[in-house]
Design a protein around this motif. Structure first.
Motif, PDB file in Angstrom:
ATOM      1  N   ARG A  32      -7.348  -0.532  13.384  1.00 14.26           N
ATOM      2  CA  ARG A  32      -8.612  -1.323  12.861  1.00 14.26           C
ATOM      3  C   ARG A  32      -9.820  -1.382  13.580  1.00 14.26           C
ATOM      4  O   ARG A  32     -10.821  -1.315  12.929  1.00 14.26           O
ATOM      5  N   ARG A  38      -7.361   5.761  13.224  1.00  8.87           N
ATOM      6  CA  ARG A  38      -6.842   5.571  12.075  1.00  8.87           C
ATOM      7  C   ARG A  38      -6.067   6.911  11.576  1.00  8.87           C
ATOM      8  O   ARG A  38      -6.396   8.076  11.772  1.00  8.87           O
ATOM      9  N   LYS A 143      -4.639  -9.816   4.354  1.00  7.47           N
ATOM     10  CA  LYS A 143      -5.452  -8.496   4.285  1.00  7.47           C
ATOM     11  C   LYS A 143      -6.838  -8.809   4.272  1.00  7.47           C
ATOM     12  O   LYS A 143      -7.600  -8.006   4.845  1.00  7.47           O
ATOM     13  N   THR A 146      -8.030 -10.543   7.683  1.00 13.80           N
ATOM     14  CA  THR A 146      -7.961  -9.895   9.032  1.00 13.80           C
ATOM     15  C   THR A 146      -7.880  -8.331   8.896  1.00 13.80           C
ATOM     16  O   THR A 146      -8.114  -7.602  10.209  1.00 13.80           O
ATOM     17  N   GLY A 147      -7.892  -7.778   7.863  1.00 17.12           N
ATOM     18  CA  GLY A 147      -7.919  -6.526   7.592  1.00 17.12           C
ATOM     19  C   GLY A 147      -6.579  -5.770   8.000  1.00 17.12           C
ATOM     20  O   GLY A 147      -6.573  -4.436   7.874  1.00 17.12           O
ATOM     21  N   THR A 149      -2.140  -5.294   7.334  1.00 19.73           N
ATOM     22  CA  THR A 149      -0.993  -5.664   6.417  1.00 19.73           C
ATOM     23  C   THR A 149       0.185  -6.299   6.681  1.00 19.73           C
ATOM     24  O   THR A 149       0.355  -6.334   8.048  1.00 19.73           O
TER      25      THR A 149
END
Length: 382
Positions: A32, A38, A143, A146-147, A149
């Motif tokens: 993140r 990523r 989600k 905090t961005g 899952t």
């Protein structure tokens, strides 16, 4: 006669339990915060030459990389693996964010680690009509805020809620109803059961117990003869039964930290300052509210991965860092001369008196993940 056919769990006073587990937590935080990571295989902790993997991204897991795996093995299995140093203060901050979300819905929260917790929402602070709706709303809030899952499991007891959260990982939500519970465990390997580690699973396999149905076919007397006090728990979970409460006041039994060294240590003049540094890190955790402990354990792991431990208990609680250091140094010195060089030193303080709620929710900043007793305690279960 021992009951072997699945029977729906009793409907009276059913609880509503949610188990939330962040997905590949440490690695996901790193991905993140660094977009270049990523969709790439990432290992948190260790390095290419030494140490072990604390956590692995899902991209790394496709190559068989797992937590507690030696870094050199992980690199061999995934040549493109990217090692990232852990940032435990960041992980703790995110964990606090997530727990703040939990507290909107219930005060009955049992943290298992920075990224995992049970919630009892039988009588929630915000009622959405069902535990499933609450779990979905919590996942959406995590989600959005905090961005990251999280996966959630919903059921009428802790055992099944945890199984459910594992069932649709990552980023999943799964529900096991009272009618489904006993049948759900039938085909699962016993090694998948929370509370059944690799050693116990092997012992069960040797007795012809491979699945939940096999376990259900055994009498309580038979299980007691082979597994002692744990038999009642195994007897119950084979039937989808688990009466353990979500314990919001669960007290940590021990605190420990350890360090893997970039170069092996052999001489006492090398080990002494290194051990003092480990003690300093352990004592720092006490500033968050832990009052004292009575038992000090020192762990020494050698270059061949064999390890020894030495422990000493005191009549009175240990209330000064200098006392922790003195006992730790005495215990380590008793192991000299060493049979081979050291790669790791660890210190644990147990028989804790008490601690505040905040400290119970935070794990210590290990240089690498502790070697997990079973797959469920490893971070790769996330």
């Amino acid at each position: 006669m021992d009951r072997t056919s699945p029977t729906p769990a009793p409907t009276a006073s059913l609880r509503r339990i949610v188990h939330i587990d962040m997905d590949a937590f440490y690695a996901s935080v790193e991905q993140r915060d660094d977009p270049s990571l990523r969709f790439r295989p990432v290992a948190v902790g260790g390095n290419r030459a030494r140490g072990v993997v604390a956590a692995a991204s899902y991209e790394a897991r496709q190559f068989g990389v797992r937590s507690a795996m030696p870094s050199v093995t992980a690199q061999r299995q995934c040549p493109d693996l990217i090692f990232v140093p852990p940032r435990f203060e960041v992980y703790k901050a995110v964990s606090l964010q997530v727990h703040d979300i939990f507290r909107r819905y219930t005060a009955i929260i049992q943290p298992l680690s920075l990224d995992e917790a049970y919630l009892d929402v039988t009588a929630p602070l915000i009622d959405r009509g069902s535990a499933t709706a609450i779990a979905a709303e919590i996942r959406a809030a995590i989600k959005a805020e905090t961005g990251l899952t999280a996966s959630a499991g919903v059921s009428y007891n802790k055992f099944l809620a945890k199984l459910a959260s594992d069932y649709r990982k990552p980023d999943g939500l799964f529900v096991i109803t009272p009618k489904q519970g006993p049948g759900f465990v039938e085909t699962l390997p016993v090694g998948k059961f929370h509370g059944v580690g690799p050693v116990t699973a092997s012992r069960m396999n040797a007795l012809g117990i491979y699945t939940g149905l096999d376990l259900r076919r055994q009498s309580l007397a038979f299980l007691t003869g082979h597994f002692g006090k744990a038999a009642a728990y195994y007897y119950g979970i084979a039937r989808g039964e688990d009466d353990r409460p979500v314990d919001a006041d669960r007290v940590r039994k021990s605190l420990g930290t350890e360090t893997t060294f970039p170069q092996d240590l052999a001489a006492w003049h090398e080990v002494e300052p290194a051990l003092v540094a480990v003690c300093a890190r352990l004592w720092a955790a006490y500033q968050r509210g832990v009052s004292s402990g009575r038992t000090v354990t020192v762990k020494l792991k050698f270059t061949d991965f064999r390890q020894i431990t030495r422990s000493r208990s005191t009549a009175e609680p240990i209330v000064m860092r200098s006392e922790l250091e003195r006992i730790s140094l005495d215990l380590a010195r008793s192991c000299f001369p060493l049979p081979r060089p050291l790669r790791l030193l660890g210190v644990t303080l147990s028989n804790l008196d008490d601690e505040d709620r905040a400290s119970r929710q935070l794990a210590l900043p290990f240089d690498h993940a502790p070697e997990a007793p079973n797959a469920h305690s490893a971070r790769d279960s996330g």
